[in-house]
Design an enzyme around this catalytic site. Structure first.
Site, PDB file in Angstrom:
ATOM      1  N   LYS A 193      -7.699  14.744 -18.160  1.00 31.29           N
ATOM      2  CA  LYS A 193      -7.171  14.884 -16.791  1.00 31.29           C
ATOM      3  C   LYS A 193      -5.884  15.697 -16.681  1.00 31.29           C
ATOM      4  CE  LYS A 193      -7.422  10.390 -16.629  1.00 31.29           C
ATOM      5  NZ  LYS A 193      -7.494   8.958 -16.325  1.00 31.29           N
TER       6      LYS A 193
ATOM      7  N   ASP B   8      -8.331   1.707 -17.052  1.00 32.67           N
ATOM      8  CA  ASP B   8      -8.462   1.377 -15.618  1.00 32.67           C
ATOM      9  C   ASP B   8      -9.843   0.807 -15.268  1.00 32.67           C
ATOM     10  OD1 ASP B   8      -9.584   3.861 -16.127  1.00 32.67           O
ATOM     11  OD2 ASP B   8      -8.678   4.885 -14.426  1.00 32.67           O
TER      12      ASP B   8
HETATM   13  C1  BGC Z   1     -10.374   8.838 -19.127  1.00 31.08           C
HETATM   14  C2  BGC Z   1     -10.793   7.393 -18.985  1.00 31.08           C
HETATM   15  C3  BGC Z   1     -10.472   6.882 -17.600  1.00 31.08           C
HETATM   16  C4  BGC Z   1     -11.025   7.819 -16.547  1.00 31.08           C
HETATM   17  C5  BGC Z   1     -10.702   7.368 -15.136  1.00 31.08           C
HETATM   18  C6  BGC Z   1     -10.907   9.670 -17.990  1.00 31.08           C
HETATM   19  O1  BGC Z   1     -10.393  10.966 -18.072  1.00 31.08           O
HETATM   20  O2  BGC Z   1     -10.828   9.364 -20.350  1.00 31.08           O
HETATM   21  O3  BGC Z   1     -10.159   6.594 -19.971  1.00 31.08           O
HETATM   22  O4  BGC Z   1     -11.004   5.598 -17.446  1.00 31.08           O
HETATM   23  O5  BGC Z   1     -10.519   9.117 -16.737  1.00 31.08           O
HETATM   24  O6  BGC Z   1      -9.341   7.311 -14.895  1.00 31.08           O
END
Ligand code: BGC
Length: 454
Positions: free
Chosen positions: A154, A190
């Site tokens: 992200k 989360d």
């Molecule tokens: C992460 C996860 C997370 C999800 C939602 C992803 O990029 O790898 O760990 O649960 O985003 O936030």
């Protein structure tokens, strides 16, 4: 819809055959992730979370929670009050762009500083406070309190954190300041927070999903199916929450038969190339960007704003030179519009191109582009959820969901349910519930479970 645009968008429409095929490939991937011998070849790592008890609703006590994983970061004070009840006070802090990619120690120092300010503001500087840390990135856990980051996602990319225990890094940052008595008692994803907070209200909840900046899910699995789990964790409890990390699905080419040239382009421009390919087709960080890329092509092919003549090239140039100018929240706004005003769509078109009053036809075309992209995302999410539900032995399964895309898009829920009706086994019943503050309440619940276990 006119033929050119329909043809252009065809690549985003998944046929029944493609849905079934993605479903089978997804189920295989999860099965591979759970087995020790095949885990290294699977994209979906299926991390055991060490959360083995679901809440009863009777949990009590005050807990701090931290929530890091999207564009903002939050500090929360959660009071669990028994009787399925909880109150939450929270403060949002921005994560400045430079901290998202700067040295990891600085990120944790910033978090510890916000934490200390929050505690001070609530006159709790001298109280002992247990903390649950919702850290929403892929982590290998060795227990509730230890979580080693395997990769940033992200848009985060702080050096010095991958391969490290983020619980320890936070603990050390708090200790360096020395102005609060806070103990990190649990680390969670989360999705786990979402599942726990929904299970706190509805004991039939077995799956937690996030469709926000990122996309992922966790679910309750029988310990005998979690080969990765050591025997000592199989003696007392018979279940465990597994964090699938399904965002990584597709990294071995399983989605290539449905990915489009626009998906490839989004990936090429990202800071984590060739990673998180399922996430790049489903989550808020990327959906707006997909619309932007499709719009450029639609303008080039004279499939939208036909009346604009030479100005079409100008519009295309605006879109080409401004990455992220089309935001995912615009998709939700456009799809929420009512006819004939089309107020959101017209405002967005004006913001983008300066067009005073876009025609109904162009508004409808833009909406169609948005619908194709959001419904494909929802279909993929539904494939994943159905795959997990079909693994669970219970006849009825409730799914807890959160995240900005799911929450604010007017039809995401309907799109998801439509596909789930096709894929969930016919002898099963399912429902979907919106999670309320999973990252806060859920973190407190995991911290409460951790304290009990201790
Ligand atoms: C992460 C996860 C997370 C999800 C939602 C992803 O990029 O790898 O760990 O649960 O985003 O936030």
């Amino acid at each position: 819809m006119d033929v050119e645009l329909r043809e252009l968008m065809q690549a985003f429409v998944l046929s029944d055959y493609q849905v079934q095929e993605v479903y089978s490939r997804f189920c295989l991937e999860i099965a591979k992730g759970l087995r020790r011998s095949t885990n290294s070849q699977s994209n979906t790592k299926c991390f055991p979370t060490y959360v083995q008890e679901l809440p009863t609703g009777d949990e009590m006590g005050k807990y701090l929670a931290l929530d890091l994983g999207g564009t903002n970061f939050r500090v929360l004070l959660v009071s669990l009050k028994g009787h399925h009840d909880a109150t939450v006070e929270s403060q949002i802090y921005a994560v400045p762009k430079d901290l998202m990619i700067g040295p990891g120690v600085e990120l944790f120092d910033h978090i510890a500083e916000c934490l200390a300010k929050f505690v001070h503001k609530h006159n709790m500087s001298s109280a002992y406070l247990p903390l649950g840390f919702t850290f929403s990135f892929p982590c290998v856990q060795a227990g509730l309190k230890e979580a080693m980051l395997t990769r940033w996602t992200k848009g985060f990319g702080c050096p010095g954190v991958e391969g490290e225990d983020v619980g320890r890094m936070l603990h050390e940052a708090i200790r360096r300041r020395g102005d609060a008595d806070i103990a990190v008692v649990a680390l969670l994803n989360d999705t786990t927070g979402t599942l726990m907070s929904c299970a706190h209200r509805n004991p039939e909840c077995r799956v937690g999903v996030i469709v926000g900046t990122g996309c992922n899910a966790c679910y309750v699995e029988h310990v005998d199916n979690v080969d990765l789990l050591d025997a000592q964790f199989k003696r007392k409890e018979k279940q465990i929450i597994v964090n699938c990390e399904w965002g990584a699905f597709g990294e071995s080419g399983q989605l290539d038969f449905v990915r489009t040239e626009y998906d490839n382009e989004v990936d090429r421009k990202s800071i984590n190339r060739a990673q998180q390919l399922f996430e790049k087709m489903t989550s808020g960080m990327y959906l707006g960007e997909l619309v932007r890329l499709v719009l450029v092509r639609a303008l080039e092919r004279n499939a939208i704003f036909k009346g604009a003549g030479n100005r079409r090239a100008e519009y295309a140039a605006i879109l080409q030179h401004n990455i992220d100018i089309f935001e995912t929240k615009h998709i939700s706004e456009i799809e929420s519009d009512t006819f004939p005003e089309l107020a959101n769509t017209r405002r967005i078109i004006k913001q983008l191109f300066g067009i005073e009053k876009a025609s109904v036809e162009d508004c409808q075309k833009l909406r169609y582009i948005c619908e194709c992209i959001s419904s494909r995302a929802a279909t993929l999410v539904a494939i994943g959820i159905s795959g997990l539900i079909n693994r669970i032995a219970d006849r009825k399964v409730v799914v807890g969901i959160d995240g900005s895309v799911y929450r604010y898009h007017p039809k995401f829920d309907t799109y998801i349910r439509n596909t789930m009706h096709k894929l969930v086994k016919s002898d099963k019943e399912f429902d979907i519930m919106l999670s309320e503050d999973g990252s806060g309440r859920g973190a407190a619940l995991v911290a409460a479970v951790a304290s009990k276990t201790k």
